[in-house]
Design a protein around this motif. Structure first.
Motif, PDB file in Angstrom:
ATOM      1  N   HIS A 113       0.833  -1.206   0.000  1.00  0.00           N
ATOM      2  CA  HIS A 113       0.000   0.000   0.000  1.00  0.00           C
ATOM      3  C   HIS A 113       0.868   1.257   0.000  1.00  0.00           C
ATOM      4  CE1 HIS A 113      -3.230   2.757   1.052  1.00  0.00           C
ATOM      5  NE2 HIS A 113      -2.536   3.147   2.103  1.00  0.00           N
ATOM      6  N   ARG A 114       1.922   1.266   0.816  1.00  0.00           N
ATOM      7  CA  ARG A 114       2.788   2.455   0.916  1.00  0.00           C
ATOM      8  C   ARG A 114       3.622   2.660  -0.337  1.00  0.00           C
ATOM      9  NH1 ARG A 114       3.872   0.274   5.974  1.00  0.00           N
ATOM     10  NH2 ARG A 114       5.889  -0.457   5.186  1.00  0.00           N
ATOM     11  N   THR A 115       4.183   1.580  -0.857  1.00  0.00           N
ATOM     12  CA  THR A 115       5.177   1.721  -1.914  1.00  0.00           C
ATOM     13  C   THR A 115       4.618   1.625  -3.318  1.00  0.00           C
ATOM     14  OG1 THR A 115       5.700  -0.648  -1.851  1.00  0.00           O
ATOM     15  CG2 THR A 115       6.983   0.799  -0.410  1.00  0.00           C
ATOM     16  N   ARG A 116       3.523   0.864  -3.503  1.00  0.00           N
ATOM     17  CA  ARG A 116       3.013   0.649  -4.859  1.00  0.00           C
ATOM     18  C   ARG A 116       1.631   1.252  -5.084  1.00  0.00           C
ATOM     19  NH1 ARG A 116       6.887  -0.052  -7.952  1.00  0.00           N
ATOM     20  NH2 ARG A 116       5.448  -0.930  -9.499  1.00  0.00           N
ATOM     21  N   GLY A 117       0.873   1.477  -4.005  1.00  0.00           N
ATOM     22  CA  GLY A 117      -0.485   1.976  -4.178  1.00  0.00           C
ATOM     23  C   GLY A 117      -0.657   3.447  -3.866  1.00  0.00           C
ATOM     24  N   ALA A 118       0.416   4.120  -3.439  1.00  0.00           N
ATOM     25  CA  ALA A 118       0.285   5.488  -2.939  1.00  0.00           C
ATOM     26  C   ALA A 118      -0.278   6.451  -3.979  1.00  0.00           C
ATOM     27  CB  ALA A 118       1.638   5.989  -2.436  1.00  0.00           C
ATOM     28  N   ALA A 119       0.069   6.250  -5.250  1.00  0.00           N
ATOM     29  CA  ALA A 119      -0.351   7.204  -6.283  1.00  0.00           C
ATOM     30  C   ALA A 119      -1.852   7.200  -6.505  1.00  0.00           C
ATOM     31  CB  ALA A 119       0.370   6.886  -7.599  1.00  0.00           C
ATOM     32  N   ALA A 120      -2.525   6.123  -6.154  1.00  0.00           N
ATOM     33  CA  ALA A 120      -3.980   6.042  -6.352  1.00  0.00           C
ATOM     34  C   ALA A 120      -4.648   5.439  -5.127  1.00  0.00           C
ATOM     35  CB  ALA A 120      -4.293   5.212  -7.594  1.00  0.00           C
ATOM     36  N   ALA A 121      -4.101   5.731  -3.946  1.00  0.00           N
ATOM     37  CA  ALA A 121      -4.544   5.053  -2.732  1.00  0.00           C
ATOM     38  C   ALA A 121      -5.979   5.422  -2.368  1.00  0.00           C
ATOM     39  CB  ALA A 121      -3.611   5.390  -1.578  1.00  0.00           C
ATOM     40  N   SER A 122      -6.768   4.415  -2.050  1.00  0.00           N
ATOM     41  CA  SER A 122      -8.133   4.620  -1.573  1.00  0.00           C
ATOM     42  C   SER A 122      -8.097   4.856  -0.061  1.00  0.00           C
ATOM     43  CB  SER A 122      -8.986   3.389  -1.856  1.00  0.00           C
ATOM     44  OG  SER A 122      -8.993   3.069  -3.220  1.00  0.00           O
ATOM     45  N   PRO A 123      -8.801   5.874   0.440  1.00  0.00           N
ATOM     46  CA  PRO A 123      -8.853   6.059   1.897  1.00  0.00           C
ATOM     47  C   PRO A 123      -9.316   4.801   2.620  1.00  0.00           C
ATOM     48  CG  PRO A 123      -9.766   7.982   0.786  1.00  0.00           C
ATOM     49  CD  PRO A 123      -9.502   6.949  -0.285  1.00  0.00           C
ATOM     50  N   ALA A 124     -10.213   4.041   1.999  1.00  0.00           N
ATOM     51  CA  ALA A 124     -10.710   2.819   2.638  1.00  0.00           C
ATOM     52  C   ALA A 124      -9.590   1.838   2.908  1.00  0.00           C
ATOM     53  CB  ALA A 124     -11.777   2.163   1.755  1.00  0.00           C
ATOM     54  N   ALA A 125      -8.603   1.757   2.014  1.00  0.00           N
ATOM     55  CA  ALA A 125      -7.514   0.807   2.202  1.00  0.00           C
ATOM     56  C   ALA A 125      -6.679   1.164   3.428  1.00  0.00           C
ATOM     57  CB  ALA A 125      -6.637   0.757   0.950  1.00  0.00           C
ATOM     58  N   ALA A 126      -6.327   2.442   3.568  1.00  0.00           N
ATOM     59  CA  ALA A 126      -5.526   2.863   4.716  1.00  0.00           C
ATOM     60  C   ALA A 126      -6.287   2.648   6.022  1.00  0.00           C
ATOM     61  CB  ALA A 126      -5.138   4.330   4.560  1.00  0.00           C
ATOM     62  N   ILE A 164      -3.815   0.761 -10.707  1.00  0.00           N
ATOM     63  CA  ILE A 164      -4.224   2.060 -11.240  1.00  0.00           C
ATOM     64  C   ILE A 164      -3.100   3.077 -11.091  1.00  0.00           C
ATOM     65  CG2 ILE A 164      -5.837   3.986 -10.887  1.00  0.00           C
ATOM     66  CD1 ILE A 164      -7.918   1.810 -10.043  1.00  0.00           C
ATOM     67  N   GLY A 165      -2.423   3.040  -9.955  1.00  0.00           N
ATOM     68  CA  GLY A 165      -1.292   3.951  -9.762  1.00  0.00           C
ATOM     69  C   GLY A 165      -0.162   3.700 -10.734  1.00  0.00           C
ATOM     70  N   TRP A 166       0.022   2.432 -11.093  1.00  0.00           N
ATOM     71  CA  TRP A 166       1.098   2.073 -12.026  1.00  0.00           C
ATOM     72  C   TRP A 166       0.730   2.393 -13.466  1.00  0.00           C
ATOM     73  CZ3 TRP A 166       0.280  -2.346 -15.327  1.00  0.00           C
ATOM     74  CH2 TRP A 166       1.343  -2.604 -16.181  1.00  0.00           C
ATOM     75  N   ALA A 167      -0.484   2.019 -13.877  1.00  0.00           N
ATOM     76  CA  ALA A 167      -0.851   2.127 -15.289  1.00  0.00           C
ATOM     77  C   ALA A 167      -1.627   3.392 -15.623  1.00  0.00           C
ATOM     78  CB  ALA A 167      -1.691   0.905 -15.687  1.00  0.00           C
ATOM     79  N   GLY A 168      -2.338   3.955 -14.649  1.00  0.00           N
ATOM     80  CA  GLY A 168      -3.242   5.061 -14.920  1.00  0.00           C
ATOM     81  C   GLY A 168      -4.665   4.549 -15.023  1.00  0.00           C
ATOM     82  N   ALA A 169      -5.616   5.329 -14.510  1.00  0.00           N
ATOM     83  CA  ALA A 169      -7.004   4.872 -14.425  1.00  0.00           C
ATOM     84  C   ALA A 169      -7.626   4.585 -15.776  1.00  0.00           C
ATOM     85  CB  ALA A 169      -7.838   5.915 -13.680  1.00  0.00           C
ATOM     86  N   ASP A 170      -7.147   5.253 -16.831  1.00  0.00           N
ATOM     87  CA  ASP A 170      -7.745   5.077 -18.157  1.00  0.00           C
ATOM     88  C   ASP A 170      -7.005   4.064 -19.024  1.00  0.00           C
ATOM     89  OD1 ASP A 170      -9.672   7.013 -17.587  1.00  0.00           O
ATOM     90  OD2 ASP A 170      -8.331   8.634 -18.203  1.00  0.00           O
TER      91      ASP A 170
END
Length: 355
Positions: free
Chosen positions: A160-173, A282-288
């Protein structure tokens, strides 16, 4: 990257198999893993799983070495696991026998679906009866006196910290912190968990399971973990199996009972893992991006489902009044273009009814 199997990989496969490649075709759309079905001139049929070197879980402990250790460790058991033929010299590819069978379940009649569900439950039971300390599990081996559930939760905190930060969902944290604050007491006996159990990750012949696949999330932990995965994946895939049959067959195979609140806690963890994985993709590839299309659809569903799972596990801050973060998540879900297609994430399956 090209969808073609590279010359380097072709040479490795042909050397390992002692035969030339007749055909190699890419299957699936994995981000961190690329997969090919390979037919050889000898008549053999194999699968190549290759680590791309990037993707949502690159640089985390979820490596091909982790998967390879499981395939090797289970080779001499009675579980239906494809044989590991070779590991590439650079460690970035696995070569496995192509297993027979089909992953589709919805086309089966009720009797056949019930037979497959029962056999899958027996397979999970046999897996959980294995003693992890008797298996050569390499990267999955837990340090002595370590709570394996706490260790796995720490792994997902790190992702979550290292790979998901760019698109992190508040629910995950919120979920990761809530789960860490209320870790269930260790059961005293950890088992090898598949880590992503349920429909879509096994093959069958209409009566029996022919292969257990996709071990990248495997870990040593609580057997309730795999059964929580079964419930979550089954619901996400619109209930192709009767999960109560899976659970009943598991109990018969192991002679053990299930703890409902432990199962609820682990369902919350499973949904949180899925949300972290979506955020990372999503953080890696982009939402679209095409590579994140499925994750972009699932992310708002999972955010609401995570809050609901926390509530059912007794981990929500309040029993009835949603937080600002949960209200935001519900709004995002209601505005999702697929809200009318997927089941309401507030209507999680009743786990007690499955027991």
């Amino acid at each position: 990257m090209s969808d073609d199997l590279s010359p380097q990989r072709r040479e490795w496969v042909e050397h390992a198999m002692g035969s030339t490649i007749a055909d190699a075709r890419r299957i699936g759309s994995g981000a961190s893993r690329r997969i090919w079905c390979v037919d050889l001139a000898s008549g053999d049929a194999v699968i190549v799983r290759e680590d791309t070197g990037d993707g949502p879980v690159a640089g985390t402990p979820l490596t091909l070495a982790r998967e390879a250790s499981v395939y090797a460790a289970l080779a001499d058991t009675d579980l239906p696991v494809p044989a590991l033929r070779a590991v590439a010299p650079d460690g970035a590819a696995l070569l496995l026998d192509r297993a027979p069978g089909d992953e589709r379940l919805k086309d089966l009649d009720d009797d056949s679906r019930g037979a497959v569900a029962a056999d899958y439950g027996r397979c999970l039971g046999r897996l959980h009866l294995l003693a992890p300390e008797a298996l050569e599990l390499g990267p999955l081996t837990n340090p002595p006196a370590t709570d394996p559930t706490a260790q796995d939760l720490a792994l997902w905190h790190g992702i979550h910290r290292t790979r998901g930060a760019a698109a992190a969902s508040p629910a995950a944290a919120i979920a990761l912190d809530a789960l860490a604050a209320a870790l269930p007491a260790p059961t005293g006996r950890a088992v090898l968990c598949h880590g992503d159990a349920g429909p879509g990750n096994f093959l069958h012949d209409g009566q029996r399971v022919t292969a257990l696949l996709d071990w990248e999330f495997s870990h040593v932990g609580d057997p309730h973990d795999d059964l929580a995965w079964v419930a979550v994946r089954n619901q996400a895939l619109r209930h192709p199996l009767d999960a109560s049959i899976v659970f009943s067959a598991w109990r018969a195979a192991t002679g053990q009972s299930l703890d409902l609140m432990r199962l609820e806690w682990l369902r919350a963890l499973v949904l949180t893992r899925m949300l972290v994985s979506c955020d990372a993709t999503i953080g890696w590839a982009g939402a679209d991006a095409p590579a994140a299309r499925v994750q972009a659809v699932l992310q708002p569903w999972l955010a609401v489902a995570v809050f609901e799972a926390l509530r059912r596990a007794g981990l929500a801050a309040t029993a009835t009044t949603p937080s600002d973060e949960e209200r935001d998540a519900r709004r995002a879900w209601e505005q999702s273009p697929v809200a009318h297609v997927l089941d309401d994430p507030l209507h999680l399956d009743d786990l007690g009814a499955l027991l």
